[in-house]
Design a protein around this motif. Structure first.
Motif, PDB file in Angstrom:
ATOM      1  N   ARG A 226      29.947  78.371  10.260  1.00 40.64           N
ATOM      2  CA  ARG A 226      30.706  77.199  10.963  1.00 40.64           C
ATOM      3  C   ARG A 226      31.852  76.756  10.055  1.00 40.64           C
ATOM      4  NH1 ARG A 226      27.268  74.064  14.133  1.00 40.64           N
ATOM      5  NH2 ARG A 226      28.939  72.623  14.419  1.00 40.64           N
ATOM      6  N   CYS A 227      31.908  77.024   8.725  1.00 47.42           N
ATOM      7  CA  CYS A 227      32.836  76.467   7.770  1.00 47.42           C
ATOM      8  C   CYS A 227      34.196  77.522   7.899  1.00 47.42           C
ATOM      9  CB  CYS A 227      32.324  76.812   6.341  1.00 47.42           C
ATOM     10  SG  CYS A 227      33.642  76.272   5.231  1.00 47.42           S
TER      11      CYS A 227
ATOM     12  N   SER B  55      35.922  76.472  11.235  1.00 46.12           N
ATOM     13  CA  SER B  55      36.376  75.037  11.093  1.00 46.12           C
ATOM     14  C   SER B  55      37.721  75.614  10.426  1.00 46.12           C
ATOM     15  CB  SER B  55      35.668  74.293  10.519  1.00 46.12           C
ATOM     16  OG  SER B  55      34.635  73.753  11.099  1.00 46.12           O
TER      17      SER B  55
ATOM     18  N   GLU C 137      40.370  76.918  12.953  1.00 46.16           N
ATOM     19  CA  GLU C 137      40.644  75.959  14.007  1.00 46.16           C
ATOM     20  C   GLU C 137      41.795  75.014  13.251  1.00 46.16           C
ATOM     21  OE1 GLU C 137      37.571  73.765  15.431  1.00 46.16           O
ATOM     22  OE2 GLU C 137      36.410  75.680  16.475  1.00 46.16           O
TER      23      GLU C 137
ATOM     24  N   VAL D  29      31.377  69.666  10.564  1.00 46.49           N
ATOM     25  CA  VAL D  29      32.475  69.333  11.309  1.00 46.49           C
ATOM     26  C   VAL D  29      33.489  69.438  10.394  1.00 46.49           C
ATOM     27  CG1 VAL D  29      30.902  68.227  13.265  1.00 46.49           C
ATOM     28  CG2 VAL D  29      32.016  66.969  11.075  1.00 46.49           C
ATOM     29  N   GLY D  30      34.712  69.844  10.653  1.00 53.12           N
ATOM     30  CA  GLY D  30      35.967  70.163  10.092  1.00 53.12           C
ATOM     31  C   GLY D  30      36.843  69.014  10.679  1.00 53.12           C
ATOM     32  N   ARG D  31      37.670  68.620  10.061  1.00 49.24           N
ATOM     33  CA  ARG D  31      38.727  67.295  10.321  1.00 49.24           C
ATOM     34  C   ARG D  31      40.070  67.401   9.611  1.00 49.24           C
ATOM     35  NH1 ARG D  31      36.541  61.419   8.841  1.00 49.24           N
ATOM     36  NH2 ARG D  31      36.681  61.653   6.695  1.00 49.24           N
TER      37      ARG D  31
ATOM     38  N   PHE E 101      35.718  70.053   5.255  1.00 47.55           N
ATOM     39  CA  PHE E 101      34.678  70.499   6.201  1.00 47.55           C
ATOM     40  C   PHE E 101      33.405  69.951   5.349  1.00 47.55           C
ATOM     41  CE2 PHE E 101      30.978  73.293   6.589  1.00 47.55           C
ATOM     42  CZ  PHE E 101      30.853  73.327   7.948  1.00 47.55           C
TER      43      PHE E 101
END
Length: 499
Positions: free
Chosen positions: A133-134, A137, A140, A266-268, A260
């Motif tokens: 998942r990291c 993210s 993306e 979740v990443g942002r 992250f």
């Protein structure tokens, strides 16, 4: 109705079961998370007989079990340190010396500020991270495979960084990994003991190594490629939003940040307005320029060179024509600081992560040593660059600016206008000999613009108060015998009876 009419006795006497913060409480899990074998090797190898184990509040539930396991494998006598007087991220060397400890084992999150008194071992713990998942993210957030990115992280996730880099390197050749490095006489981290002595107050944060720019700051170190500057890199942070991320963003405010969160997975893109945050800090600098009485708050006793920065602040505050008072009160809160209304502003000496205190709820603002220097040292100009580590301000450090010496032959006095009150204020440099700290009032030097004015010192403020604290008054107050006080809880003393 019993809930609202209870005297609180049942709540006070109720016992709570401690729940371990480690979800899997098996022996193998505890030994891996708390690195018990590595800790025992560190103690036995150095022949330590008295060891202090420092736990943050959230890990105290496991402290007794961990201490018993270490005692079974060593001959050392262990002392558990809890409820540290300052931030739990700093090493509490004072409490360790009180029990005669020969070394400290620090558990949990850490600011990695250098210590000087005792050998130290860090045990960060190993919080889980979903690497897939990291990586997703990261892809993306950085669709350009040639992006120059520095990977930063909270120390509790340091164990997964090598695996993460192995997954990213084939696709992102320009990714730079930061590594942990703690300055100190003897610091044990990740299986290595750094025994070289580095005077952190004089160590540069930037240097060149084989043509590459070498960055070492906040216990992290990494190298930038030749020909590239820091503001040409983006920052990818692994961890929750908090003091560590804020510290990075304020220091490298010219770089774009993404993060992250391993817990939320979740990443942002970090969209916090750094310019707004910097302008808020600049407002505090203006408040510091207007202040006449400054309180120096000692927020750490474990970070190296804290005594040196105290002396430096006293000197620049005195040369700026202000009064300074020293306070050591442990963890800060609003009621504590509200006891000293004569103080116009406080300056907090703490580690880099705890120095950016949000003082919006306090009666008086709280600034950092860097902000106080900008307010008092006219040679230090506000450029937007921000310094959170007070050791960078010391003589010989990368951000040190010498305070100008007072010129006795120059009778003129420079003036500027306060952006908050609109009043004129002096920017002259005053010699310490011209300030009489024993007097109850102070007189500002005569000049072309102002004639004679009385400054708002703490002494004059105290003289106008109806209650000035406890005084001995020997021979004036009659002696009285001790009397028995009230018994019971404050909610219902025994002599008051039931209601």
């Amino acid at each position: 109705m019993a809930t609202f009419s209870s005297d609180g006795e049942q709540v006070i006497q109720r016992s709570l079961a401690a729940v371990s913060t480690v979800k899997n409480t098996e022996v193998e899990s505890l030994e891996e998370v708390y690195q018990i074998k590595e800790t025992c090797d560190f103690i036995n190898k150095n022949n330590f007989h008295k060891v202090a184990l420092q736990f943050p509040d959230e890990l105290l539930v496991d402290s007794v079990l961990i201490a018993s396991k270490i005692e079974n494998e060593t001959v050392a006598k262990l002392h558990i340190l809890g409820d540290t007087p300052y931030g739990s991220c700093c090493v509490d060397e004072i409490a360790a010396e009180h029990v005669g400890a020969q070394c400290i084992v620090h558990y949990g999150r850490a600011c990695l500020s250098p210590s000087r008194r005792l050998p130290l071992m860090y045990v960060f713990g190993k919080r889980p991270v979903d690497l897939q998942r990291c990586v997703s993210s990261f892809q993306e957030l950085y669709p350009d495979r040639q992006s120059h990115v520095v990977i930063l992280y909270d120390v509790i996730y340091s164990h997964v960084i090598d695996d993460l880099l192995d997954l990213l390197s084939p696709q992102y050749p320009n990714v730079v990994k930061s590594t942990l490095h703690v300055e100190g006489d003897q610091c044990h981290i990740h299986g290595q003991i750094h025994s070289q002595h580095i005077d952190s107050g004089h160590a540069p944060a930037h240097s060149c190594l084989n043509g590459c720019q070498y960055i070492q700051k906040f216990g992290r170190q990494f190298c930038l490629k030749e020909g590239l500057k820091m503001d040409e890199y983006s920052m990818f942070y692994i961890g929750k939003e908090g003091a560590t991320l804020t510290n990075f963003m304020m220091t490298w405010n010219h770089c774009s940040f993404s993060s992250f969160d391993p817990e939320m997975m979740v990443g942002r893109v970090e969209t916090i307005s750094i310019n707004r945050a910097l302008m808020k800090r600049y407002y505090l600098i203006e408040k510091a320029k207007d202040a006449s009485v400054v309180g120096i708050l000692v927020g750490t006793l474990g970070v190296a060179n804290y005594l040196t920065i105290i002396d430096q602040l006293k000197d620049i505050i005195c040369k700026a024509g202000k009064k300074s008072y020293l306070f050591a009160m442990g963890k800060l809160n609003v009621p504590k600081l509200a006891n000293f209304l004569e103080i116009d502003i406080y300056v907090l000496i703490a580690c880099s992560e705890n120095s950016l205190l949000d003082s919006s709820e306090f009666y008086r603002p709280v600034v950092t040593p860097f902000e106080m220097e900008v307010a008092c040292n006219k040679h230090r100009k506000w450029t937007g660059e921000y310094v959170t580590d007070f050791r960078d301000l010391l003589p010989g450090a990368c951000n040190h600016v010498k305070v100008p010496s007072p010129d006795a032959s120059d009778d003129s006095e420079e003036m500027d206008i306060s952006l908050i009150t609109g009043a004129l204020r002096s920017t002259c440099v005053t010699s310490p000999e011209s300030v009489d700290i024993r007097s109850d009032t102070s007189v500002i030097k005569r000049n072309q613009t102002l004639m004679v004015a009385q400054s708002n010192t703490a002494a004059s403020f105290l003289m106008g108060r109806s209650w000035q604290g406890l005084e001995q008054r020997l021979g004036e107050t009659p002696a009285m015998k001790a009397v028995e006080g009230r018994r019971g809880l404050a909610i219902a003393y025994e002599e008051e009876g039931g209601t």
